[in-house]
Design an enzyme around this catalytic site. Structure first.
Site, PDB file in Angstrom:
ATOM      1  CE  LYS A 187       7.580   5.471   8.312  1.00 39.53           C
ATOM      2  NZ  LYS A 187       7.782   4.081   8.209  1.00 39.53           N
TER       3      LYS A 187
ATOM      4  NE  ARG B 182     -15.819  -3.319  10.140  1.00 38.50           N
ATOM      5  CZ  ARG B 182     -17.121  -3.876   9.536  1.00 38.50           C
ATOM      6  NH1 ARG B 182     -16.661  -4.930   8.601  1.00 38.50           N
ATOM      7  NH2 ARG B 182     -18.239  -4.419  10.460  1.00 38.50           N
TER       8      ARG B 182
HETATM    9  C1  LIG Z   1       7.564   3.059   8.466  1.00 40.07           C
HETATM   10  C2  LIG Z   1       7.785   1.622   7.737  1.00 40.07           C
HETATM   11  C3  LIG Z   1       7.112   0.784   8.017  1.00 40.07           C
HETATM   12  C4  LIG Z   1       5.599   0.532   9.083  1.00 40.07           C
HETATM   13  O1  LIG Z   1       5.432   1.962   8.816  1.00 40.07           O
HETATM   14  P1  LIG Z   1       3.900   2.047   9.654  1.00 40.07           P
HETATM   15  O2  LIG Z   1       3.412   3.653   8.902  1.00 40.07           O
HETATM   16  O3  LIG Z   1       5.137   3.303  10.582  1.00 40.07           O
HETATM   17  O4  LIG Z   1       2.651   1.021  10.349  1.00 40.07           O
HETATM   18  C5  LIG Z   1       7.009  -0.742   7.500  1.00 40.07           C
HETATM   19  N1  LIG Z   1       7.909  -0.446   6.662  1.00 40.07           N
HETATM   20  C6  LIG Z   1       8.926   0.629   6.518  1.00 40.07           C
HETATM   21  C7  LIG Z   1      10.268   0.069   5.843  1.00 40.07           C
HETATM   22  C8  LIG Z   1       9.165   1.471   7.218  1.00 40.07           C
HETATM   23  O5  LIG Z   1       9.591   2.347   6.933  1.00 40.07           O
END
Ligand SMILES: *Cc1c(COP(=O)(O)O)cnc(C)c1O
Length: 396
Positions: free
Chosen positions: A195, A46
């Protein structure tokens, strides 16, 4: 090191035992002490883990920061940053931010007394008017999701600093290959590594990057105290994904441009949102603060919700799915999917209507992507399909 070399090498040199070229996955919860009070740098996962540390050093290098925290999701990254603030602090937020960000900010307002204002940050005078004595941060997302509005990070960061507030940028949509907010004056960067950074739709992850020592200490303290650290295996996957960030982003952008241009001339498309098009209202700003335009394209179908649904159901290569930034193309409907959790008033004010469809352009052959969209936009067939459905019903 140049950026592309950093994607491959930064942080990646962690195997003193066997000299493996790739960072090992240290899949362990705890580490044996050498002696009482003496470790080899890690005591409990952690608090820190070598695989996670490699990823943190890599992302910090790409953004030009001094420290990063790799956490379990993008929302965990945002949660972490919100813990820099306390009850009564005021945050100015981009009016068309990610739906999950709005939902979380709402929770912090209701439960913990953070004050939040949503502002169209394209208009600096309304940002100025919204500043209060207790304004502690500007929450900036550019290009925004899903309408790809671009706001001026340089000007906004200056304005934030004049009022003793922090400039925080969610850099998920472009990745550090296409935008480096620290160069434009931002103080804190957040990412959903789910992403583009990971890029292969097989991990959820997040990161926070800072550029000064005081923030670095707070960041590492909070990541451990809140227990947010990403698992060693997920860190390893993201680190692996980042190695191809540059070639992937180039392909995403090439394909996005082809698709945006194709949609711009399509008779069943009313409007295309892509900052790389000269017709985009902030095209010049995007050119001046970004290194590229990215792989996200949104558009409005000509028609209404039925036509939008028809397109969403009809694509064969574009998968109907949430998320973005992976090598495969995705299609989704913000009002029913990614932004369904957003306050409907705010969503409408942001201009996100039922005709809007968002595309995450993958790195397939662009000809196949265009062909797929073209057949999905052929609404005439919709009538035929429903005719047939009606007939079946009658026969039953
Ligand atoms: C997807 C996304 C998030 C959140 O991310 P997660 O990995 O789904 O928790 C935050 N900001 C933007 C711009 C995103 O596209």
């Amino acid at each position: 090191m140049h950026f592309q070399t950093s994607t491959i090498h930064a942080g990646v040199d962690k195997d003193s035992a066997f000299n493996s070229v790739i960072t090992p996955i240290y899949q362990t919860s705890t580490f044996r002490f050498e002696n009482i009070g003496q470790t080899k740098g890690f005591d409990y996962t952690r608090s820190g883990n070598p695989t996670r540390k490699a990823l943190e050093e890599n992302i910090a290098a790409l953004e030009g920061g001094i420290s990063a925290a790799a956490v379990s999701t993008g929302m965990a990254a945002i949660t972490l940053v919100l813990h820099f603030f306390k009850t009564g602090d005021h945050i100015l937020c981009t009016h068309d931010c990610y739906g999950g960000t709005e939902r979380l900010l709402r929770t912090y307002r209701e439960q913990f007394g953070l004050e939040i204002s949503y502002i169209d940050m394209r208009d600096l005078s309304s940002v100025r008017k919204a500043i209060r004595p207790n304004t502690k941060a500007f929450w900036i997302e550019t290009p925004s999701n899903p309408l790809l509005n671009v706001v001026d990070i340089r000007e906004l960061s200056q304005l934030a600093h004049q009022h003793g507030a922090l400039s925080i940028v969610d850099n998920t949509f472009l990745s550090p290959f296409n935008q480096r907010p620290f160069e434009l004056g931002a103080d804190i960067i957040v990412h959903s590594t789910t992403k583009y950074l990971n890029g292969h739709s097989d991990v959820v992850g997040g990161a926070v990057v800072v550029k000064n020592q005081q923030h670095a200490e707070r960041l590492q303290f909070l990541a451990n105290a809140l227990g947010q650290g990403a698992s060693p295996f997920d860190c390893w996957l993201v680190l692996r994904g980042i190695k191809t960030l540059v070639p992937r982003m180039k392909e995403h952008e090439r394909n996005a441009r082809v698709v945006a241009e194709f949609l711009s001339t399509h008779p069943h498309v009313r409007k295309v949102y892509y900052p790389g098009l000269e017709s985009h209202p902030q095209h010049e700003l995007a050119k001046s603060q970004q290194y590229g335009f990215g792989g996200m394209v949104s558009f409005e179908v000509d028609g209404g919700i039925e036509e939008a649904k028809y397109v969403l159901r009809s694509t064969k290569i574009f998968a109907l799915a949430e998320s973005l930034g992976g090598v495969e193309s995705l299609i989704e409907h913000p009002t029913m999917m990614s932004h369904a959790s957003m306050n409907p008033d705010l969503r409408e004010k942001a201009g996100i209507n039922e005709r809007v469809i968002r595309l995450s352009i993958g790195i397939e052959d662009p000809n196949d992507l265009i062909e797929d969209l073209d057949q999905a936009l052929t609404f005439e067939r919709r009538t035929r399909v429903s005719d047939r459905a009606a007939k079946v019903q009658v026969e039953c």
